[in-house]
Design an enzyme around this catalytic site. Structure first.
Site, PDB file in Angstrom:
ATOM      1  N   THR A   1       0.849  -1.191   0.000  1.00 50.37           N
ATOM      2  CA  THR A   1       0.000   0.000   0.000  1.00 50.37           C
ATOM      3  C   THR A   1       0.886   1.244   0.000  1.00 50.37           C
ATOM      4  O   THR A   1       1.971   1.228   0.578  1.00 50.37           O
ATOM      5  CB  THR A   1      -0.887   0.013   1.263  1.00 50.37           C
TER       6      THR A   1
ATOM      7  N   ASP B   1       6.345  -3.898  -1.481  1.00 49.96           N
ATOM      8  CA  ASP B   1       5.721  -2.849  -0.674  1.00 49.96           C
ATOM      9  C   ASP B   1       6.736  -1.751  -0.399  1.00 49.96           C
ATOM     10  O   ASP B   1       7.947  -1.946  -0.563  1.00 49.96           O
ATOM     11  CB  ASP B   1       5.208  -3.436   0.648  1.00 49.96           C
TER      12      ASP B   1
ATOM     13  N   ASP C   1       8.064   3.502   5.448  1.00 48.35           N
ATOM     14  CA  ASP C   1       8.222   4.871   5.957  1.00 48.35           C
ATOM     15  C   ASP C   1       9.651   5.129   6.406  1.00 48.35           C
ATOM     16  O   ASP C   1      10.122   6.264   6.359  1.00 48.35           O
ATOM     17  CB  ASP C   1       7.239   5.102   7.103  1.00 48.35           C
TER      18      ASP C   1
ATOM     19  N   LYS D   1       6.675   0.695   9.065  1.00 49.16           N
ATOM     20  CA  LYS D   1       5.580   0.792   8.109  1.00 49.16           C
ATOM     21  C   LYS D   1       4.299   1.117   8.874  1.00 49.16           C
ATOM     22  O   LYS D   1       4.227   0.960  10.077  1.00 49.16           O
ATOM     23  CB  LYS D   1       5.412  -0.524   7.336  1.00 49.16           C
ATOM     24  N   GLY D   2       3.297   1.579   8.141  1.00 47.48           N
ATOM     25  CA  GLY D   2       2.011   1.838   8.770  1.00 47.48           C
ATOM     26  C   GLY D   2       1.553   3.273   8.689  1.00 47.48           C
ATOM     27  O   GLY D   2       0.524   3.630   9.265  1.00 47.48           O
ATOM     28  N   GLY D   3       2.305   4.110   7.957  1.00 44.68           N
ATOM     29  CA  GLY D   3       1.867   5.487   7.782  1.00 44.68           C
ATOM     30  C   GLY D   3       0.509   5.580   7.114  1.00 44.68           C
ATOM     31  O   GLY D   3      -0.256   6.515   7.355  1.00 44.68           O
ATOM     32  N   GLY D   4       0.199   4.579   6.301  1.00 45.91           N
ATOM     33  CA  GLY D   4      -1.109   4.513   5.650  1.00 45.91           C
ATOM     34  C   GLY D   4      -2.116   3.663   6.389  1.00 45.91           C
ATOM     35  O   GLY D   4      -3.204   3.390   5.871  1.00 45.91           O
TER      36      GLY D   4
ATOM     37  N   GLU E   1      -0.428  -5.703   5.791  1.00 43.21           N
ATOM     38  CA  GLU E   1       0.887  -5.718   5.157  1.00 43.21           C
ATOM     39  C   GLU E   1       1.794  -6.749   5.824  1.00 43.21           C
ATOM     40  O   GLU E   1       2.517  -7.487   5.149  1.00 43.21           O
ATOM     41  CB  GLU E   1       1.517  -4.329   5.238  1.00 43.21           C
TER      42      GLU E   1
ATOM     43  N   LYS F   1      13.841   7.797   2.797  1.00 38.82           N
ATOM     44  CA  LYS F   1      13.342   6.832   3.784  1.00 38.82           C
ATOM     45  C   LYS F   1      14.465   6.062   4.489  1.00 38.82           C
ATOM     46  O   LYS F   1      14.227   5.356   5.453  1.00 38.82           O
ATOM     47  CB  LYS F   1      12.400   5.816   3.107  1.00 38.82           C
TER      48      LYS F   1
END
Length: 214
Positions: free
Chosen positions: A28, A81, A84, A94-97, A103, A121
């Site tokens: 994502t 993928d 961040d 990860k997980g900003g979205g 994921e 990044k």
């Protein structure tokens, strides 16, 4: 080269890992958007995709790529993928979205995890980007208090509900020098669904633009 151009180059470079007949795990985010567009050009060459979010599912379907259920595909040969943050050991935040749980599930099912990022990044030590933690709503304050004891400053991402119906705490003021250990410790807190540290299952390959991170 600007960030968007680096993302586009990384996404297209990831196509080198896509082989005929594959079911491809798809992440994502903005870099993955470029990957989905590239994957669409070979949609007749692959068996389909497993998506990590409702957003990606919609984008895949709009581009004519069949979206398959992970429960029916079994293990995946490839997962692509973004991230961040990425350290030199290929551990990720990860997980900003807010898609971190799905994921992480798709990453765990994949034999090869290719992470596509731009140079901004890459960090020496994870933690500059606030660490997302997905929590059961009723446990938000309980989890937050436990995180404070670990030295973090959790902030509720108010108004955001994950695809799983849960909430996100973004944890500031962490310097994550031992990501595997912190991931394990946070996972033990009652009410935590998933931690946005991808360290126990880190990326196998990191592409920065069209270059493999050394």
């Amino acid at each position: 080269m600007n960030q968007d151009e680096e993302k586009r180059k990384a996404a297209h470079a990831a196509m080198r890992y896509v082989e005929p007949g594959m079911v491809v795990g798809v992440g994502t985010g903005s870099t993955v958007a470029h990957f989905i567009d590239a994957l669409a050009e070979r949609r007749h060459d692959i068996a389909g995709a497993v998506s990590s979010s409702q957003w990606s599912t919609q984008r895949l379907k709009e581009r004519g790529i069949e979206v398959l259920d992970l429960n029916t595909t079994g293990d995946l040969p490839l997962y692509v993928d973004g991230a961040d943050e990425c350290d030199d050991q290929r551990c990720l935040i990860k997980g900003g979205g807010a898609a971190l749980t799905r994921e992480k599930i798709v990453a765990a099912a994949a034999r090869q995890f290719v992470c596509v990022i731009d140079a901004s990044k890459r960090v020496e030590v994870l933690g500059r980007f606030p660490l997302p933690v997905e929590v059961i709503p009723m446990a938000r304050s309980l989890v937050a208090r436990a995180i404070v004891k670990l030295g973090g400053q959790p902030v509720w991402r108010d108004g955001v509900v994950t695809d799983n119906g849960n909430w996100i705490l973004d944890v500031h003021n962490l310097r994550i020098s031992q990501p595997v250990e912190l991931e394990r410790e946070l996972n033990q807190i009652a009410g935590v669904v998933c931690v946005g540290l991808f360290a126990a299952r880190r990326a196998d390959v990191v592409l920065i633009g069209d270059q493999v991170m050394g």
